[in-house]
Design an enzyme around this catalytic site. Sequence first.
Site, PDB file in Angstrom:
ATOM      1  N   ALA A  14       0.823  -1.216   0.000  1.00  0.00           N
ATOM      2  CA  ALA A  14       0.000   0.000   0.000  1.00  0.00           C
ATOM      3  C   ALA A  14       0.851   1.258   0.000  1.00  0.00           C
ATOM      4  O   ALA A  14       0.546   2.225  -0.712  1.00  0.00           O
ATOM      5  CB  ALA A  14      -0.928  -0.013   1.209  1.00  0.00           C
ATOM      6  N   THR A  81       9.583  -1.990   1.903  1.00  0.00           N
ATOM      7  CA  THR A  81       9.301  -3.408   2.096  1.00  0.00           C
ATOM      8  C   THR A  81       8.798  -3.625   3.523  1.00  0.00           C
ATOM      9  O   THR A  81       8.953  -2.763   4.390  1.00  0.00           O
ATOM     10  CB  THR A  81      10.557  -4.262   1.836  1.00  0.00           C
ATOM     11  OG1 THR A  81      11.568  -3.920   2.776  1.00  0.00           O
ATOM     12  CG2 THR A  81      11.068  -4.058   0.418  1.00  0.00           C
ATOM     13  N   LYS A 110      10.322   0.177   9.226  1.00  0.00           N
ATOM     14  CA  LYS A 110      10.822   0.477  10.565  1.00  0.00           C
ATOM     15  C   LYS A 110      12.059  -0.338  10.951  1.00  0.00           C
ATOM     16  O   LYS A 110      12.843   0.086  11.811  1.00  0.00           O
ATOM     17  CB  LYS A 110       9.711   0.215  11.594  1.00  0.00           C
ATOM     18  CG  LYS A 110       8.546   1.176  11.524  1.00  0.00           C
ATOM     19  CD  LYS A 110       7.513   0.880  12.585  1.00  0.00           C
ATOM     20  CE  LYS A 110       6.659  -0.323  12.255  1.00  0.00           C
ATOM     21  NZ  LYS A 110       5.761  -0.085  11.101  1.00  0.00           N
ATOM     22  N   VAL A 137       7.223   6.379  11.814  1.00  0.00           N
ATOM     23  CA  VAL A 137       6.537   6.658  13.080  1.00  0.00           C
ATOM     24  C   VAL A 137       5.306   7.513  12.811  1.00  0.00           C
ATOM     25  O   VAL A 137       5.417   8.668  12.407  1.00  0.00           O
ATOM     26  CB  VAL A 137       7.456   7.410  14.065  1.00  0.00           C
ATOM     27  CG1 VAL A 137       6.733   7.618  15.393  1.00  0.00           C
ATOM     28  CG2 VAL A 137       8.754   6.662  14.285  1.00  0.00           C
ATOM     29  N   GLY A 139       2.727   7.375  10.572  1.00  0.00           N
ATOM     30  CA  GLY A 139       2.114   7.616   9.269  1.00  0.00           C
ATOM     31  C   GLY A 139       2.290   9.039   8.785  1.00  0.00           C
ATOM     32  O   GLY A 139       3.398   9.523   8.580  1.00  0.00           O
ATOM     33  N   GLY A 191     -10.917  -5.148   8.173  1.00  0.00           N
ATOM     34  CA  GLY A 191      -9.591  -4.927   7.615  1.00  0.00           C
ATOM     35  C   GLY A 191      -8.720  -4.018   8.457  1.00  0.00           C
ATOM     36  O   GLY A 191      -7.626  -3.630   8.047  1.00  0.00           O
ATOM     37  N   ASP A 205       4.483  -3.275  17.526  1.00  0.00           N
ATOM     38  CA  ASP A 205       4.517  -2.180  16.554  1.00  0.00           C
ATOM     39  C   ASP A 205       4.721  -0.835  17.253  1.00  0.00           C
ATOM     40  O   ASP A 205       5.571  -0.035  16.856  1.00  0.00           O
ATOM     41  CB  ASP A 205       3.223  -2.174  15.741  1.00  0.00           C
ATOM     42  CG  ASP A 205       3.158  -1.006  14.770  1.00  0.00           C
ATOM     43  OD1 ASP A 205       3.921  -0.991  13.798  1.00  0.00           O
ATOM     44  OD2 ASP A 205       2.334  -0.096  14.995  1.00  0.00           O
ATOM     45  N   LYS A 209       8.141   1.851  17.143  1.00  0.00           N
ATOM     46  CA  LYS A 209       8.056   3.293  16.897  1.00  0.00           C
ATOM     47  C   LYS A 209       8.676   4.079  18.042  1.00  0.00           C
ATOM     48  O   LYS A 209       9.360   5.088  17.818  1.00  0.00           O
ATOM     49  CB  LYS A 209       6.596   3.691  16.663  1.00  0.00           C
ATOM     50  CG  LYS A 209       6.014   3.088  15.388  1.00  0.00           C
ATOM     51  CD  LYS A 209       4.507   3.216  15.311  1.00  0.00           C
ATOM     52  CE  LYS A 209       3.962   2.529  14.055  1.00  0.00           C
ATOM     53  NZ  LYS A 209       2.491   2.522  14.009  1.00  0.00           N
ATOM     54  N   GLY A 303      -1.956   3.826   6.577  1.00  0.00           N
ATOM     55  CA  GLY A 303      -2.644   3.995   5.302  1.00  0.00           C
ATOM     56  C   GLY A 303      -1.661   4.337   4.204  1.00  0.00           C
ATOM     57  O   GLY A 303      -0.654   5.004   4.437  1.00  0.00           O
TER      58      GLY A 303
END
Length: 319
Positions: A14, A81, A110, A137, A139, A191, A205, A209, A303
């Site tokens: 994405a 990636t 990251k 970090v 988005g 989703g 996750d 960050k 996103g």
Amino acid sequence: MTDGKRLAVVGAGAVGGSVVELAADYGHSVVAFADSSSATVDDDGIDVETTLDRKANEGHVGDGDPEDALAADYDVLVEATPTTLGDAQPGFSHLQTALERDRHAVLANKGPVAERYADLRDLERDSQGAVRFEATVGGAIPIVSTVEDLSPSHVTAARGVLNGTANFILSRMAAEGIDYEHVLAEAQDLGVAEADPTFDVEGTDAALKCVILANVLSEDEREFTLEDAAVEGITNVPGSALELAAEDGRTIRLVGEATRDGIHVGPRLVPQNAALAVTGTRNIVQLETDHAGQLNLSGRGAGGPETASAVLGDVGRLE
């Protein structure tokens, strides 16, 4: 804004796809694009629409080898990636190839920043290229660049809600009074959560960050990795805990905090009207500063287009 750059984008998920799609809007061209099994390269700029259609319909971006993209004539490598832990491969090798060619690198991945920060900085020092990683970090939220603008030495802590999946689940648990397992299933149907949500709900996750932010704050005086983080996820938060919190005007959020001394991630009670009580998939980071007080930065923490905007913002900051 600096002159337009020639980009090589590695990673066709994405974020990578959105960088390719939006690059022209920011004045840049894409001369190479690779997924895990193929690549397309054109020194005059790839045909973006055709390439993205091919990826969507045929599952690959071109007829070349992924290594062709790394060897292309580009100004900036965009590493998008998937994040991997430990040795941070193959992302770290992609970064190394770019820097050894005296090219810039902009990361959405990251892994290299959270797991091999000292190695990354060593490579950068020996290169004419620079590394930027705003997109790793939060988005679309300009957290790293804000810390840089303030000067890391004048930021004492960064804390916040940095995982949209976990926050969606806790928000729904509080709003509907239902347990974790039911909300997780809903999040997966929508989703918002992966089929295997471990990375998000166990706090990994958010911890990655925070590791990145701790590395930025430390200004190379100390290297932080995931092993330095104290991490607790949300899988054991019962619906009853949120009900009890609500009776006291509070709620529970998965909050991560990074300082020059360490990293902590875990569920925390926060007032319902506090800045940290963001709902749904929104992220927020609070910066504690010496001279500017507390700054709150909030927005979409994930996103494709949102994260691509952070990547392309970094490209624009490069000389």
